[in-house]
Motif scaffolding. Structure first.
Motif, PDB file in Angstrom:
ATOM      1  N   SER A 123       0.835  -1.212   0.000  1.00  0.00           N
ATOM      2  CA  SER A 123       0.000   0.000   0.000  1.00  0.00           C
ATOM      3  C   SER A 123       0.868   1.261   0.000  1.00  0.00           C
ATOM      4  O   SER A 123       0.546   2.242  -0.670  1.00  0.00           O
ATOM      5  N   ILE A 124       1.965   1.228   0.770  1.00  0.00           N
ATOM      6  CA  ILE A 124       2.832   2.413   0.841  1.00  0.00           C
ATOM      7  C   ILE A 124       3.432   2.706  -0.533  1.00  0.00           C
ATOM      8  O   ILE A 124       3.375   3.837  -1.034  1.00  0.00           O
ATOM      9  N   VAL A 125       3.957   1.663  -1.166  1.00  0.00           N
ATOM     10  CA  VAL A 125       4.589   1.859  -2.483  1.00  0.00           C
ATOM     11  C   VAL A 125       3.542   2.258  -3.524  1.00  0.00           C
ATOM     12  O   VAL A 125       3.781   3.148  -4.355  1.00  0.00           O
ATOM     13  N   ARG A 126       2.380   1.616  -3.469  1.00  0.00           N
ATOM     14  CA  ARG A 126       1.306   1.982  -4.418  1.00  0.00           C
ATOM     15  C   ARG A 126       0.986   3.481  -4.320  1.00  0.00           C
ATOM     16  O   ARG A 126       0.930   4.182  -5.331  1.00  0.00           O
ATOM     17  N   ASP A 127       0.814   3.979  -3.106  1.00  0.00           N
ATOM     18  CA  ASP A 127       0.426   5.385  -2.947  1.00  0.00           C
ATOM     19  C   ASP A 127       1.546   6.340  -3.371  1.00  0.00           C
ATOM     20  O   ASP A 127       1.287   7.378  -3.985  1.00  0.00           O
ATOM     21  N   LEU A 128       2.786   5.979  -3.066  1.00  0.00           N
ATOM     22  CA  LEU A 128       3.902   6.837  -3.484  1.00  0.00           C
ATOM     23  C   LEU A 128       4.083   6.769  -5.003  1.00  0.00           C
ATOM     24  O   LEU A 128       4.417   7.777  -5.642  1.00  0.00           O
ATOM     25  N   ALA A 129       3.839   5.593  -5.584  1.00  0.00           N
ATOM     26  CA  ALA A 129       3.927   5.459  -7.039  1.00  0.00           C
ATOM     27  C   ALA A 129       2.874   6.340  -7.719  1.00  0.00           C
ATOM     28  O   ALA A 129       3.140   6.966  -8.743  1.00  0.00           O
ATOM     29  N   LYS A 130       1.685   6.398  -7.127  1.00  0.00           N
ATOM     30  CA  LYS A 130       0.632   7.272  -7.685  1.00  0.00           C
ATOM     31  C   LYS A 130       1.100   8.719  -7.689  1.00  0.00           C
ATOM     32  O   LYS A 130       0.937   9.443  -8.676  1.00  0.00           O
ATOM     33  N   ALA A 131       1.689   9.129  -6.569  1.00  0.00           N
ATOM     34  CA  ALA A 131       2.157  10.522  -6.473  1.00  0.00           C
ATOM     35  C   ALA A 131       3.250  10.781  -7.501  1.00  0.00           C
ATOM     36  O   ALA A 131       3.277  11.838  -8.152  1.00  0.00           O
ATOM     37  N   ALA A 132       4.144   9.805  -7.687  1.00  0.00           N
ATOM     38  CA  ALA A 132       5.241   9.981  -8.653  1.00  0.00           C
ATOM     39  C   ALA A 132       4.699   9.987 -10.089  1.00  0.00           C
ATOM     40  O   ALA A 132       5.135  10.795 -10.922  1.00  0.00           O
ATOM     41  N   ALA A 133       3.744   9.107 -10.370  1.00  0.00           N
ATOM     42  CA  ALA A 133       3.184   9.051 -11.731  1.00  0.00           C
ATOM     43  C   ALA A 133       2.526  10.377 -12.088  1.00  0.00           C
ATOM     44  O   ALA A 133       2.571  10.823 -13.240  1.00  0.00           O
ATOM     45  N   ASP A 134       1.925  11.042 -11.100  1.00  0.00           N
ATOM     46  CA  ASP A 134       1.289  12.342 -11.356  1.00  0.00           C
ATOM     47  C   ASP A 134       2.321  13.471 -11.462  1.00  0.00           C
ATOM     48  O   ASP A 134       2.225  14.325 -12.325  1.00  0.00           O
ATOM     49  N   ALA A 135       3.313  13.461 -10.552  1.00  0.00           N
ATOM     50  CA  ALA A 135       4.206  14.629 -10.440  1.00  0.00           C
ATOM     51  C   ALA A 135       5.444  14.543 -11.328  1.00  0.00           C
ATOM     52  O   ALA A 135       5.962  15.567 -11.782  1.00  0.00           O
ATOM     53  N   CYS A 136       5.957  13.330 -11.560  1.00  0.00           N
ATOM     54  CA  CYS A 136       7.206  13.209 -12.336  1.00  0.00           C
ATOM     55  C   CYS A 136       7.179  11.915 -13.144  1.00  0.00           C
ATOM     56  O   CYS A 136       7.986  11.005 -12.913  1.00  0.00           O
ATOM     57  N   VAL A 148      10.744  -6.500  -3.041  1.00  0.00           N
ATOM     58  CA  VAL A 148      11.037  -5.874  -4.339  1.00  0.00           C
ATOM     59  C   VAL A 148      10.417  -6.661  -5.495  1.00  0.00           C
ATOM     60  O   VAL A 148       9.928  -6.076  -6.475  1.00  0.00           O
ATOM     61  N   ASN A 149      10.425  -8.012  -5.375  1.00  0.00           N
ATOM     62  CA  ASN A 149       9.875  -8.833  -6.469  1.00  0.00           C
ATOM     63  C   ASN A 149       8.405  -8.518  -6.737  1.00  0.00           C
ATOM     64  O   ASN A 149       7.895  -8.788  -7.819  1.00  0.00           O
ATOM     65  N   SER A 150       7.720  -7.952  -5.734  1.00  0.00           N
ATOM     66  CA  SER A 150       6.300  -7.601  -5.898  1.00  0.00           C
ATOM     67  C   SER A 150       6.096  -6.084  -5.953  1.00  0.00           C
ATOM     68  O   SER A 150       5.169  -5.619  -6.631  1.00  0.00           O
ATOM     69  N   THR A 151       6.920  -5.308  -5.246  1.00  0.00           N
ATOM     70  CA  THR A 151       6.684  -3.851  -5.226  1.00  0.00           C
ATOM     71  C   THR A 151       7.023  -3.203  -6.576  1.00  0.00           C
ATOM     72  O   THR A 151       6.436  -2.170  -6.927  1.00  0.00           O
ATOM     73  N   VAL A 152       7.934  -3.813  -7.335  1.00  0.00           N
ATOM     74  CA  VAL A 152       8.224  -3.278  -8.678  1.00  0.00           C
ATOM     75  C   VAL A 152       7.018  -3.483  -9.611  1.00  0.00           C
ATOM     76  O   VAL A 152       6.555  -2.518 -10.238  1.00  0.00           O
TER      77      VAL A 152
END
Ligand SMILES: NC(=O)C1=CN([C@@H]2O[C@H](COP(=O)(O)OP(=O)(O)OC[C@H]3O[C@@H](n4cnc5c(N)ncnc54)[C@H](O)[C@@H]3O)[C@@H](O)[C@H]2O)C=CC1
Ligand SMILES: O=C([O-])CC(=O)C(=O)O
Length: 345
Positions: A123-136, A148-152
């Motif tokens: 959940s933490i990585v998903r939410d930060l990935a959303k923020a990154a996909a929007d901002a950069c 890592v095998n799943s968070t990527v």
């Protein structure tokens, strides 16, 4: 007093020069998400010492402005800023980033596997990935948080859902496995670990970590070989046990993360032939349903430049690889399935 100050500055300067011998040419904004944690703090420190970094942006759910204030006093040129844990804070921290390192998440305790961190860190990585996909959306995203095998794959699915996925810009950081494999062989062979560079392929947990000693010209046999492979595959557990509930590898991981970021910056700034093993969206075993795989990857200004084939392996290494592929497939599919069902808003 004056003499002592001169000495300490020159000694530290030499350490800095040795660690990062580059001269800054095209400087870059680097963002760390989870910057106040066990990895985040020393990683941010090492990035502050890197002259290729012009701006260091630090974010955490607690404590990033304090870490930033501390690090900002170090006498290197880069600007350091810490951001508050608000939607605006994370957005500003990410905007304009060329590299985003993500060590945000919980570490293991003794008795846990990396997969036991899935629910929390997913959940933490998903939410930060959303923020990154929007901002950069064009930044290089370097995922450190386990598993890592799943968070990527989780990160990839988030970027896909927003229509901005670029497989050349997403990396699972497996550098610590290479660092360990190189250090451990140097201990057995009494060589200089700085001259060792053992290729490690597969993923980043237990049996999915496959060191290829044969490609460095080594051939261990019997118990010595089994013990070496076991130590590389379970090096993380060694640290988790030794820390006795206080977390997992942080300092060696910070060094490994800083090394990988440095390699990407070198490649982005025009250096040719920069190669690091890293876990990426890979064609190598797609026919077996394994869509991400760590192998030697040549880096360039666009991120992944070339994914090298695994190359010649021994029968024993092929056996390790077969086990790896089976586990890896499950880890990847678990991440993809979970995030598709739990994408949220
Ligand atoms: N890829 C690799 O080779 C390695 C990966 N790791 C993984 O790295 C992760 C971090 O490890 P540590 O730094 O030791 O843990 P830690 O608990 O010391 O630090 C994690 C930091 O993340 C922050 N955080 C939590 N949720 C956040 C959010 N939503 N946004 C921003 N920040 C958030 C926490 O406040 C904390 O400061 C763990 O998942 C660990 O398993 C650890 C070592 C090696
Ligand atoms: O073992 C852990 O949980 C942390 C890690 O990924 C490592 O040290 O390789």
């Amino acid at each position: 007093m004056f003499a002592a100050r001169q000495v300490s500055q020159s000694v530290f300067g030499a350490v800095q020069r040795r660690a990062f011998s580059a001269t800054a040419s095209n400087a870059s904004k680097v963002t760390v998400l989870g910057a106040a944690g066990g990895i985040g703090q020393p990683l941010s420190l090492l990035l502050k010492l890197n002259p290729r970094v012009s701006e260091l942006a630090l974010y955490d759910i607690k404590g990033a402005p304090g870490v930033a204030a501390d690090i900002s006093h170090i006498n290197t040129k880069s600007i350091v800023k810490g951001y508050d844990p608000t939607p605006e804070g994370v957005k500003e921290c990410l905007t304009g980033a060329e590299i985003v390192l993500i060590p945000a998440g919980v570490p293991r305790k003794p008795g846990m596997t990396r997969d036991d961190l899935f629910n929390t860190n997913g959940s933490i990585v998903r939410d930060l990935a959303k923020a990154a996909a929007d901002a950069c959306p064009d930044a290089n995203i370097l995922v450190i948080s386990n598993p890592v095998n799943s968070t990527v794959p989780i990160t990839a699915e988030v970027f896909k859902s927003k229509g901005v996925y670029n497989p050349k810009r997403l990396f699972g950081v497996t550098t610590l496995d290479v660092v360990r494999a190189s250090r451990f062989i140097s201990q057995l062979k009494s060589t200089d670990p700085a001259n060792e560079n053992i290729t490690v392929i597969g993923g980043h947990s237990g049996a999915t970590i496959v060191p290829l000693l044969s490609q460095a010209g080594y051939s261990l046999e019997g118990a010595e070989r089994d013990e070496y492979v076991r130590r590389v595959q379970f090096g993380g557990d060694e640290v988790v046990q030794a820390k006795g509930g206080a977390g997992s590898a942080t300092l060696s991981m910070a060094m490994a993360g800083a090394r990988f970021a440095e390699s990407l910056l070198k490649a982005a700034q025009g250096q040719k032939g920069v190669i690091e093993p890293t876990f990426v969206d890979s064609p190598l075993y797609k026919d077996q349903g394994v869509t991400y795989f760590a192998s030697q990857v040549e880096l360039g200004p666009n991120g992944v430049e070339k994914i090298h084939p695994v190359g010649k392996v021994t029968e024993y290494e092929q056996g390790l690889l077969d086990v790896c592929l089976k586990d890896l497939k499950g880890n990847i599919e678990k991440g993809e399935k979970w995030v598709k069902e739990n994408m949220g808003n």
